[in-house]
Structures are given as structure tokens and as C-alpha cells.
Design an enzyme around this catalytic site. Structure first.
Site, PDB file in Angstrom:
ATOM      1  N   ASP A 163       0.845  -1.200   0.000  1.00  0.00           N
ATOM      2  CA  ASP A 163       0.000   0.000   0.000  1.00  0.00           C
ATOM      3  C   ASP A 163       0.880   1.249   0.000  1.00  0.00           C
ATOM      4  OD1 ASP A 163       0.926  -0.097   2.583  1.00  0.00           O
ATOM      5  OD2 ASP A 163      -1.032   0.134   3.542  1.00  0.00           O
ATOM      6  N   GLU A 213       8.504  -4.847  10.671  1.00  0.00           N
ATOM      7  CA  GLU A 213       8.988  -3.550  10.154  1.00  0.00           C
ATOM      8  C   GLU A 213       9.589  -2.733  11.296  1.00  0.00           C
ATOM      9  OE1 GLU A 213       6.412  -1.302   7.559  1.00  0.00           O
ATOM     10  OE2 GLU A 213       7.739   0.452   7.669  1.00  0.00           O
TER      11      GLU A 213
HETATM   12  O1  KIV Z   1       3.477  -1.138   1.754  1.00  0.00           O
HETATM   13  C1  KIV Z   1       4.649  -1.517   1.810  1.00  0.00           C
HETATM   14  O2  KIV Z   1       5.462  -1.254   0.932  1.00  0.00           O
HETATM   15  C2  KIV Z   1       5.047  -2.297   2.971  1.00  0.00           C
HETATM   16  C3  KIV Z   1       6.517  -2.523   3.182  1.00  0.00           C
HETATM   17  C4  KIV Z   1       7.090  -1.332   3.841  1.00  0.00           C
HETATM   18  C5  KIV Z   1       6.780  -3.747   3.960  1.00  0.00           C
HETATM   19  O3  KIV Z   1       4.238  -2.715   3.735  1.00  0.00           O
END
Ligand code: KIV
Length: 287
Positions: free
Chosen positions: A64, A201
Site C-alpha cells: 500500500d 517492520e
Molecule cells: O506497503 C509496503 O510497501 C510495505 C513494506 C514497507 C513492507 O508494507
């Protein structure tokens, strides 16, 4: 530091790896067992997916983060289900053999019914192999219902960008023993609820190490230290598109320079009438 070479070879000379068949959940579990690190990148479009697939990237995440990287929004909460499904389908078309993870956008898994319905859309409409959702202990029943419905889940723990306000900003998590204990409890609970993968994360490596020891599934890290079984970066960050990046990001290229160079050359060619030339023109048949 920008990484433009590997083993003293310029990036252009690094051999392109071709995929050895479809990457599945089982492949990732075998990679964990055989201690083969899993490289994962975000991807949001068809042509880039084609390139990444030929480079041997086994896992692509349609994050997202597209709301910020592609749309220029200020946060990920602006991604919608329809937008995410459209992008995920495009990436699947470009990379049929990668393990493809769709990211459940803000509000799309607020209830068991919406989580199962939207998770099914990622698999059936977009061709994803699994979905990722930002979780804490309160999501146990949602993860359980999704996995019971046959939707493979990756539980995203630690810094949860969709909850940045509730978490007090984009702060790394697991700073204290209590926070670390909570993250370990969350990881174990999500695996017990059926999550097949975990994504951590922005947590210290010490916390990741504890989680890796506490669970059996592959643990993917995004700024979560070397103990994780795999690592994911946002493509736009590692390509140098993004100006301000978190401390864990390494730039592996500077795509902006290449795009700017090509665009400047084009502008100059148009302005000096060097483009278009005769070879670019269509003819008219003399009747
Ligand atoms: O939306 C995204 O790119 C993510 C990554 C930061 C793991 O969730």
C-alpha cells in the site's frame, strides 16, 4: 552509499538470473530451512514486474506504499481496495512465477467479513498468492478466519504505517523489554492463528532474533536486522526515487538520474527540431 557494483563488477555486467519455476509458500519455507536468504521487493506495475522477475526476485509485494510512491499521497491510508487489486493484477501479469503478496489497505480488514471478502479479491481477481495485513493481538480472530477461508496470510508486525497516528508517528518498535515481549507474543499468536509468514517492520535485530527463534514460519524483515530470513525494501527507496528514506534503506541504484537524462535529451531534441525525423513519420500513398 549507492551500490552500483557487486564483487567489483559494474551493475550492467551482473548476470541476469532467470526463474526456476513458480515460487510457492513451500519454496519460502524450504528457503528458511536451508538458510537461503529471501530477497523481496515492492512492485506496482507490469513493466517493472517483468524486469524484477528476470532478476530472480522470488517475492514481490504490491504494497500500500503505492499510495505514497506512485500517487504522491502523504500516507498509505489513501490506498483503496480497487486500486490495490488493479496494481496487483498488473504485477501478476508481468511476473507470473513470483510469489506475489497483496497488501490489504487501510480499513479493508476491520471486520472478519470484510477481511475474508477483500482477501478473496486479492487471490481470485488479482492473482496474489497471499495477503499481508498490519496486525496486533486484536487481529487474531481475523487472521484465523482468513486462513480458515483458505487465504494465506502474512502478518505485518512492528511499525504499522496504517496506524502511525496511534503508534505516535513512524517510530521503530520494540525499544524496551516490554515492547519486545509484546512483539514476540504477537508473532507467536499470529502464527498460531494461521499466519504462514511474518513481516517485521522497523524493529531491532535482537527482537527479530527472539521472534525467529519463537516461530517456525519464514520471517521477513523491513528494517528488522540480519536475523530475519528475508528482507524487503520499497522499490522506489532502493532505486533512489525517494528523497528522504528510513535509516535501514540502502540505495542500490539512481534511476532518477537515468530518467532525467533521457527526458532532458528528449526536450532538447524537440526544441532543436532534431526529433522527429523522416524515419519517425508515416507516409501517404499517392492515389
Ligand atoms: O506497503 C509496503 O510497501 C510495505 C513494506 C514497507 C513492507 O508494507
Amino acid at each position: 552509499m549507492t551500490v552500483t557494483s557487486v564483487n567489483n563488477k559494474p551493475a550492467a555486467e551482473i548476470p541476469v538470473k532467470h526463474s526456476a519455476g513458480k515460487t510457492t509458500l513451500n519454496t519460502l519455507k524450504i528457503m528458511r530451512q536451508s538458510q537461503r536468504p529471501i530477497a523481496m521487493l515492492t512492485c506496482y506495475d507490469f513493466p517493472t514486474a517483468k524486469i524484477l522477475a528476470t532478476c530472480g526476485v522470488p517475492v514481490l509485494l504490491v504494497g500500500d506504499s503505492a499510495a505514497t510512491t506512485v500517487l504522491g499521497e502523504s500516507s498509505t491510508i489513501h490506498a483503496t481496495m480497487d486500486f490495490m487489486v488493479l496494481l496487483t493484477r498488473a504485477v501478476r501479469r508481468g511476473a507470473p512465477e513470483v510469489f506475489l503478496m497483496g497488501d490489504m489497505p487501510f480499513g479493508s480488514y476491520a471486520t472478519v467479513e470484510s477481511a475474508v471478502g477483500n482477501g478473496k479479491r486479492f487471490l481470485a481477481e488479482a492473482g496474489a498468492d497471499c495477503v499481508k495485513l498490519e496486525c496486533d493481538l486484536r487481529h487474531e480472530s481475523i487472521v484465523r478466519a482468513m486462513t480458515m477461508a483458505g487465504i494465506p496470510v502474512c502478518a505485518h508486525l512492528g511499525l504499522l504505517p496504517q496506524r502511525a497516528v496511534q503508534q505516535g508517528g513512524y517510530r521503530y518498535q520494540g525499544r524496551t523489554e516490554q515492547e519486545a515481549d509484546r512483539l514476540v507474543r504477537e508473532a507467536v499468536a499470529m502464527e498460531q492463528a494461521g499466519a504462514e509468514l511474518l513481516l517485521l517492520e522497523a524493529v531491532p535485530d535482537r527482537v527479530s532474533q527472539r521472534i525467529v527463534e519463537a516461530v517456525d514460519c519464514p520471517v521477513l524483515g523491513c528494517g528488522a536486522g540480519p536475523s530475519c530470513h528475508g528482507h524487503v525494501l520499497v522499490l522506489h527507496d532502493m532505486l533512489g526515487y525517494t528523497e528522504k528514506v528510513p535509516r535501514f534503506v540502502e540505495r542500490f541504484g539512481t534511476v532518477t538520474a537515468a530518467v532525467a537524462e533521457a527526458a532532458s535529451a528528449y526536450v532538447q531534441a524537440v526544441e532543436t527540431r532534431a526529433y522527429p525525423q523522416v524515419r519517425h513519420q508515416y507516409g501517404v500513398k499517392e492515389s
